[in-house]
Design an enzyme around this catalytic site. Structure first.
Site, PDB file in Angstrom:
ATOM      1  N   ASN A   1       0.112  -4.072  -4.802  1.00 35.83           N
ATOM      2  CA  ASN A   1       0.976  -4.290  -3.640  1.00 35.83           C
ATOM      3  C   ASN A   1       2.181  -3.352  -3.643  1.00 35.83           C
ATOM      4  O   ASN A   1       3.159  -3.590  -2.928  1.00 35.83           O
ATOM      5  CB  ASN A   1       1.433  -5.748  -3.578  1.00 35.83           C
ATOM      6  CG  ASN A   1       0.382  -6.647  -2.954  1.00 35.83           C
ATOM      7  OD1 ASN A   1      -0.354  -6.204  -2.066  1.00 35.83           O
ATOM      8  ND2 ASN A   1       0.289  -7.881  -3.412  1.00 35.83           N
TER       9      ASN A   1
ATOM     10  N   HIS B   1      -5.022   3.806   8.858  1.00 46.49           N
ATOM     11  CA  HIS B   1      -4.405   4.921   8.143  1.00 46.49           C
ATOM     12  C   HIS B   1      -4.121   6.095   9.074  1.00 46.49           C
ATOM     13  O   HIS B   1      -4.086   7.239   8.653  1.00 46.49           O
ATOM     14  CB  HIS B   1      -5.293   5.368   6.970  1.00 46.49           C
ATOM     15  CG  HIS B   1      -5.312   4.390   5.836  1.00 46.49           C
ATOM     16  ND1 HIS B   1      -6.116   4.528   4.731  1.00 46.49           N
ATOM     17  CD2 HIS B   1      -4.607   3.250   5.635  1.00 46.49           C
ATOM     18  CE1 HIS B   1      -5.914   3.521   3.894  1.00 46.49           C
ATOM     19  NE2 HIS B   1      -5.004   2.718   4.421  1.00 46.49           N
TER      20      HIS B   1
ATOM     21  N   ARG C   1      -0.247  -3.510   7.154  1.00 42.35           N
ATOM     22  CA  ARG C   1      -0.732  -3.497   5.771  1.00 42.35           C
ATOM     23  C   ARG C   1      -0.476  -4.855   5.088  1.00 42.35           C
ATOM     24  O   ARG C   1      -1.304  -5.343   4.319  1.00 42.35           O
ATOM     25  CB  ARG C   1      -0.047  -2.374   4.994  1.00 42.35           C
ATOM     26  CG  ARG C   1      -0.537  -2.231   3.569  1.00 42.35           C
ATOM     27  CD  ARG C   1      -0.134  -0.892   2.968  1.00 42.35           C
ATOM     28  NE  ARG C   1      -0.614  -0.757   1.596  1.00 42.35           N
ATOM     29  CZ  ARG C   1       0.190  -0.577   0.552  1.00 42.35           C
ATOM     30  NH1 ARG C   1       1.489  -0.521   0.710  1.00 42.35           N
ATOM     31  NH2 ARG C   1      -0.330  -0.451  -0.657  1.00 42.35           N
TER      32      ARG C   1
ATOM     33  N   HIS D   1      -3.313  -7.027   3.173  1.00 39.28           N
ATOM     34  CA  HIS D   1      -3.185  -7.424   1.776  1.00 39.28           C
ATOM     35  C   HIS D   1      -3.083  -8.935   1.620  1.00 39.28           C
ATOM     36  O   HIS D   1      -3.466  -9.481   0.591  1.00 39.28           O
ATOM     37  CB  HIS D   1      -1.980  -6.726   1.126  1.00 39.28           C
ATOM     38  CG  HIS D   1      -2.241  -5.299   0.790  1.00 39.28           C
ATOM     39  ND1 HIS D   1      -1.650  -4.644  -0.267  1.00 39.28           N
ATOM     40  CD2 HIS D   1      -3.057  -4.381   1.373  1.00 39.28           C
ATOM     41  CE1 HIS D   1      -2.082  -3.385  -0.311  1.00 39.28           C
ATOM     42  NE2 HIS D   1      -2.931  -3.204   0.674  1.00 39.28           N
TER      43      HIS D   1
HETATM   44  C1  HEM Z   1     -10.572   0.872   3.078  1.00 35.99           C
HETATM   45  C2  HEM Z   1      -9.875   0.633   1.994  1.00 35.99           C
HETATM   46  C3  HEM Z   1      -8.390   0.850   1.896  1.00 35.99           C
HETATM   47  C4  HEM Z   1      -7.743   1.440   0.867  1.00 35.99           C
HETATM   48  C5  HEM Z   1      -8.377   1.992  -0.398  1.00 35.99           C
HETATM   49  C6  HEM Z   1      -6.346   1.469   1.203  1.00 35.99           C
HETATM   50  C7  HEM Z   1      -5.347   1.984   0.388  1.00 35.99           C
HETATM   51  C8  HEM Z   1      -4.063   2.249   0.796  1.00 35.99           C
HETATM   52  C9  HEM Z   1      -3.076   2.950   0.018  1.00 35.99           C
HETATM   53  C10 HEM Z   1      -3.294   3.477  -1.411  1.00 35.99           C
HETATM   54  C11 HEM Z   1      -1.953   3.064   0.774  1.00 35.99           C
HETATM   55  C12 HEM Z   1      -0.658   3.760   0.376  1.00 35.99           C
HETATM   56  C13 HEM Z   1       0.154   2.914  -0.559  1.00 35.99           C
HETATM   57  C14 HEM Z   1       1.314   3.711  -1.091  1.00 35.99           C
HETATM   58  O1  HEM Z   1       1.087   4.525  -1.991  1.00 35.99           O
HETATM   59  O2  HEM Z   1       2.453   3.567  -0.597  1.00 35.99           O
HETATM   60  C15 HEM Z   1      -2.222   2.426   2.035  1.00 35.99           C
HETATM   61  C16 HEM Z   1      -1.333   2.336   3.077  1.00 35.99           C
HETATM   62  C17 HEM Z   1      -1.595   1.692   4.272  1.00 35.99           C
HETATM   63  N1  HEM Z   1      -2.719   0.952   4.557  1.00 35.99           N
HETATM   64 FE1  HEM Z   1      -4.444   0.962   3.520  1.00 35.99          FE
HETATM   65  N2  HEM Z   1      -6.166   0.892   2.428  1.00 35.99           N
HETATM   66  C18 HEM Z   1      -7.383   0.492   2.890  1.00 35.99           C
HETATM   67  C19 HEM Z   1      -7.621  -0.191   4.056  1.00 35.99           C
HETATM   68  C20 HEM Z   1      -6.647  -0.580   4.955  1.00 35.99           C
HETATM   69  C21 HEM Z   1      -6.823  -1.523   6.034  1.00 35.99           C
HETATM   70  C22 HEM Z   1      -8.117  -2.284   6.314  1.00 35.99           C
HETATM   71  C23 HEM Z   1      -5.637  -1.600   6.698  1.00 35.99           C
HETATM   72  C24 HEM Z   1      -5.256  -2.453   7.881  1.00 35.99           C
HETATM   73  C25 HEM Z   1      -6.075  -2.799   8.831  1.00 35.99           C
HETATM   74  C26 HEM Z   1      -4.723  -0.693   6.038  1.00 35.99           C
HETATM   75  C27 HEM Z   1      -3.438  -0.424   6.452  1.00 35.99           C
HETATM   76  C28 HEM Z   1      -2.566   0.426   5.817  1.00 35.99           C
HETATM   77  C29 HEM Z   1      -1.314   0.886   6.390  1.00 35.99           C
HETATM   78  C30 HEM Z   1      -0.803   0.582   7.795  1.00 35.99           C
HETATM   79  C31 HEM Z   1      -0.700   1.674   5.413  1.00 35.99           C
HETATM   80  C32 HEM Z   1       0.667   2.360   5.528  1.00 35.99           C
HETATM   81  C33 HEM Z   1       1.722   1.375   5.055  1.00 35.99           C
HETATM   82  C34 HEM Z   1       3.138   1.833   5.284  1.00 35.99           C
HETATM   83  O3  HEM Z   1       3.397   2.934   5.765  1.00 35.99           O
HETATM   84  O4  HEM Z   1       4.051   1.022   4.963  1.00 35.99           O
HETATM   85  N3  HEM Z   1      -5.365  -0.121   4.969  1.00 35.99           N
HETATM   86  N4  HEM Z   1      -3.516   1.931   2.016  1.00 35.99           N
END
Ligand code: HEM
Ligand SMILES: *[C@@H]1O[C@H](CO)[C@@H](O)[C@H](O)[C@H]1NC(C)=O
Ligand SMILES: *[C@@H]1O[C@H](CO)[C@@H](O)[C@H](O)[C@H]1NC(C)=O
Length: 328
Positions: free
Chosen positions: A97, A195, A64, A68
């Protein structure tokens, strides 16, 4: 004369295409540090391995972090810069973030690399290698990650929200957001498969459970049993308590295509996840990735490389930071 005219027009067109494409056709190179710092990639891998032994959540965090970083000012490690007193807040302070982690792992890898080859390996490349290794250690496809990025010198919290996709975007908005970074609709659907690991704070989706819209308290796209499960994990309390929930309850630490299976059974966690199944624009792409795990894995790797080349600084642009948290 006519020839010259055609050539001139063609060159101009080419220039426009090159200048307007955020995914640069740039001299990023696999094995960029082969001569200048041969152990760079090994050090990153070892540092990650050590961190993952005590913190299994670190891999998701680093993937992530890379996303970002790349979506705001390109993959230039601007997300790592700390705010400075009296200066506008840095990217990491933005609500966009929220929950981003992994900074300490990057710091440790950087310190170990600096000890061996000072002023050589960029923080942006360290994030890229760490994300690549995180994909592999969680069961994803291994890929060669090109290096050669340089570090930026600017980081502004005010730029984060307008560049990152929102968790309530519809498919059209997601498409536009990724297109601005030179990524296709397919790339967006493929990369969303990230995800399948990690977790989300309840606050990122609780509107879907309790206050969806005027006629539906709960988003009707949520599977009934799954909705009950989410409500038990995320009670509707407004006392600042904000638990986290795994994106994929079945295999929360495995980067697999279970994400797409979940969407088909209406168990997408974020509205933006479930939207990929709801929308005619992307439903077929979800189905394909659910049915072809190996192909999705390869596409995911390729899309990560593409994401890693968004608006990169190369050559003499930017700098090689000594400390990833501050400009030199
Ligand atoms: C398509 C649009 C996307 C949206 C709207 C989005 C949004 C989010 C949100 C809201 C979270 C949770 C944040 C929280 O509340 O703690 C999250 C977590 C995460 N996102 Fe996305 N994301 C997107 C695309 C991506 C992409 C392209 C990647 C990487 C290639 C990614 C990788 C991750 C990962 C691995 C997590 C988990 C992080 C953790 O457990 O520390 N996301 N994302
Ligand atoms: C997606 O959201 C935008 C902005 O809110 C809106 O204009 C558009 O109509 C929506 N598209 C669909 C298909 O719902
Ligand atoms: C609420 O959402 C449902 C499902 O998406 C939709 O059918 C309904 O029209 C929405 N109601 C309002 C008032 O927006």
């Amino acid at each position: 004369m006519a020839n010259l005219f055609i050539i001139t027009c063609f060159s101009l067109l080419l220039l426009v295409v090159l200048v307007s494409s955020p995914v640069a056709s740039v001299p990023l190179e696999v094995g960029f540090y082969r001569k200048s710092c041969p152990s760079a990639e090994t050090i990153v891998r070892d540092t990650l391995k050590k961190a993952a032994a005590t913190d299994p959540a670190i891999a998701a965090a680093l993937i992530r972090l890379h996303f970002h970083d790349c979506f705001v000012r390109g993959c230039d490690a601007s997300i790592l810069l700390d705010s400075k007193p009296g200066k506008p807040a840095a990217e990491k302070e933005s609500m966009g973030n929220k929950g981003v982690q992994g900074f300490e792992v990057i710091d440790e890898a950087k310190a170990r690399i600096e000890a061996q080859c000072p002023n050589t390996v960029s923080c942006a490349d360290i994030i890229t290698f760490a994300a690549r290794d995180s994909v592999f250690t969680t069961g994803g496809t291994y890929y060669s990650a090109p290096g050669g990025r340089r570090d930026g010198t600017v980081s502004l919290a005010s730029e984060v929200i307008k560049n990152l996709p929102d968790a309530f975007f519809n498919a059209t908005q997601l498409k536009t957001n990724f297109a601005r970074k030179g990524l296709s609709l397919e790339d967006m659907v493929t990369l969303s498969g990230a995800h399948s690991i990690g977790d989300s704070h309840c606050s990122s989706f609780s509107k879907r459970l309790y206050s969806f819209n005027k006629t539906h308290a709960q988003d009707p796209e949520i599977n009934k049993a799954y909705g009950g499960y989410l409500k038990s994990k995320c009670p509707n309390v407004k006392n600042g308590v904000d638990p986290v929930v795994a994106f994929d309850p079945l295999t929360p630490t495995l980067l697999d295509n279970n994400y797409y299976k979940n969407l088909v059974s209406h168990k997408g966690l974020l509205a933006s996840d479930q939207e990929l199944w709801s929308s005619d624009l992307t439903r077929k792409m979800v189905k394909y990735r659910r049915n072809h795990p190996r192909k999705w894995g390869l596409e995911f790797a390729a899309a990560m490389v593409k994401m890693g080349s968004i608006d990169v600084l190369v050559g003499k642009q930017g700098e090689i930071r000594k400390n990833c948290r501050a400009v030199n």
